[in-house]
Every structure is written in C-alpha cells, then in structure tokens.
Design a protein around this motif. Sequence first.
Motif, short mmCIF file in Angstrom:
data_model
loop_
_atom_site.label_atom_id
_atom_site.label_comp_id
_atom_site.label_asym_id
_atom_site.label_seq_id
_atom_site.Cartn_x
_atom_site.Cartn_y
_atom_site.Cartn_z
N GLU A 156 -0.52 -0.29 -2.16
CA GLU A 156 -0.41 -1.63 -0.94
C GLU A 156 -1.31 -2.53 -1.24
O GLU A 156 -1.05 -3.40 -0.23
N LEU A 157 -2.46 -2.42 -2.09
CA LEU A 157 -3.30 -3.56 -1.93
C LEU A 157 -2.89 -4.64 -2.24
O LEU A 157 -3.16 -5.83 -1.49
N ASP A 158 -2.06 -5.14 -2.99
CA ASP A 158 -1.33 -6.54 -3.35
C ASP A 158 -0.60 -6.95 -2.12
O ASP A 158 -0.70 -7.94 -1.79
N ASP A 177 -6.79 8.16 2.22
CA ASP A 177 -5.54 8.17 3.09
C ASP A 177 -5.74 6.78 3.69
O ASP A 177 -4.89 6.83 4.84
N HIS A 178 -6.51 6.02 3.76
CA HIS A 178 -6.71 4.81 4.72
C HIS A 178 -6.58 3.52 3.84
O HIS A 178 -7.13 3.58 2.79
N LEU A 179 -6.01 2.31 4.46
CA LEU A 179 -6.19 1.16 3.91
C LEU A 179 -7.11 0.08 4.60
O LEU A 179 -7.16 0.21 5.83
N VAL A 180 -8.31 -0.07 4.07
CA VAL A 180 -9.11 -0.93 4.84
C VAL A 180 -9.14 -2.44 4.64
O VAL A 180 -8.82 -2.73 3.56
N GLY A 181 -9.11 -3.20 5.44
CA GLY A 181 -8.93 -4.60 5.47
C GLY A 181 -10.40 -5.21 6.04
O GLY A 181 -10.80 -5.01 7.07
N LEU A 182 -10.88 -6.29 5.14
CA LEU A 182 -12.04 -6.99 5.51
C LEU A 182 -11.72 -8.57 5.57
O LEU A 182 -11.62 -8.94 4.72
N VAL A 183 -12.00 -9.34 6.45
CA VAL A 183 -11.58 -10.69 6.67
C VAL A 183 -12.42 -11.44 7.34
O VAL A 183 -13.18 -11.00 8.28
#
Length: 226
Positions: free
Chosen positions: A141-143, A195-201
């Motif tokens: 799911e990264l892309d 089991d987490h998706l981390v977003g840095l913006v």
Amino acid sequence: MDLTLINVELKPPGEPMKTARRFVHTATTASLTAVLTGAAMGGATAVSTPQDFARTGSLRIAATAGGPVTSPPRGVAAQWVDTTDAPSGITVKLPGRAKVEHDSFTLSGKTYQIRRYKVSVGKNKVAFEVVDMHGADPKPELDPAVRGAAASISGTITRNQPLKVAGHSAREGRITFDNHGVPSVTLVRSVAADDHLVGLVAGGPATDEHGVKQLYQQLTSSLRIP
C-alpha cells in the motif's frame, strides 16, 4: 506557530545603544519588551516589567519587513515536542502540540481508520498519520498511499521513489497542487511499520519550498517505531 523577526534598540542610561534581532512568537509589544530587554542586553540586566525599563532607559521594537515568517529559523527545533500515537506507540516530533483527529481512509478499495495529528507553522502544515492495517501487509500500500495523497488534493506527483527507513520499507513523494489559486507543494513519506502504515507530510506555498523541506526533514528524522 507564527514567528516574527524584530529589531530591538535599547539605550540604558549612561550606556551606548545596543541592538539585536530576534525571532519571536507573535505577541503584544508589552510582552516583547519584557522578554527582549534581557535578550538584547545579553542577560546582563534583569528587568521585571516594561515600565521599569521605561523609567530608566529607552527601548524601541519594530518588526522587520515581511512580518511573520512561515517556517522556523535555526534554533527553533528545540520547541518541537514528542507526539506519540498511543495505540501503536509510534512517535515523531511536531512543531507544537496536536490533538488526534479520527478519520476513514480508503486504500486499494478497502476502508481503514486513520489517526491524524496536524500542526500549522505559519502558512505551512505538518502532519503525522497512522493507519491500522488489521494484520494486512502495509508494504503493497506504500505506492497507493502516495498516489492517494495526490488524488485527495488534485495534485501532480513529480517524484515517487522507494526507500528504507530504519529497515522498514517506505515510499517518498513530492506533489504539486493549486491551493485556491496559490501554487503549493507537499512532501510525503509512507512507511510500512509492521501492521501499521505511517504517513509523514509537510506542505505549503511553493514560494516557501525551502521552509517546507526543513519541516519535512525534521519531521521524518524524528520518527521512532517501537
């Protein structure tokens, strides 16, 4: 967190004029007087109130041309605070205190819950996001996460590349978009953390992309995954 670059001129009785330039938080002139008298004097003179100094010398404070700055100058990094997503234990530093926002997030046709922490720095914004994948592998799911970020603001991806962050698979992108007529840029990093998706913006006006990059670098370098 608005910061203003100001000029300070002080002339204590019987002493030559002293000058200083300081970045300060937006505040009243009276508050600035109390703080900056000691700063410009190098800490040598203690002044308890603006009125005390007014009776014994002269003081002039003026904002420089340009007013508030949109990104923190060197030295403001110490004001960044640890922000921990309690359910995951994942921590970053943000340039101020943020309250968690709960939202839903659709990725590859599936809906997930997301916890978002946001802070504004002038016209720029910084965000830390955590998505619970409920046992699913976040790496595929990264892309889509980078592409989804661009789609949510009708932006154009100008960079989208893989990388490793402390051994974790990640993806990094640069997105340009129009924010109500203002050309803007967003830098985003998605990290697969177990089991987490981390977003840095970090994002803001394209005219201050240097400031956006500084915020982004401090944000991404502070990530700690337990």
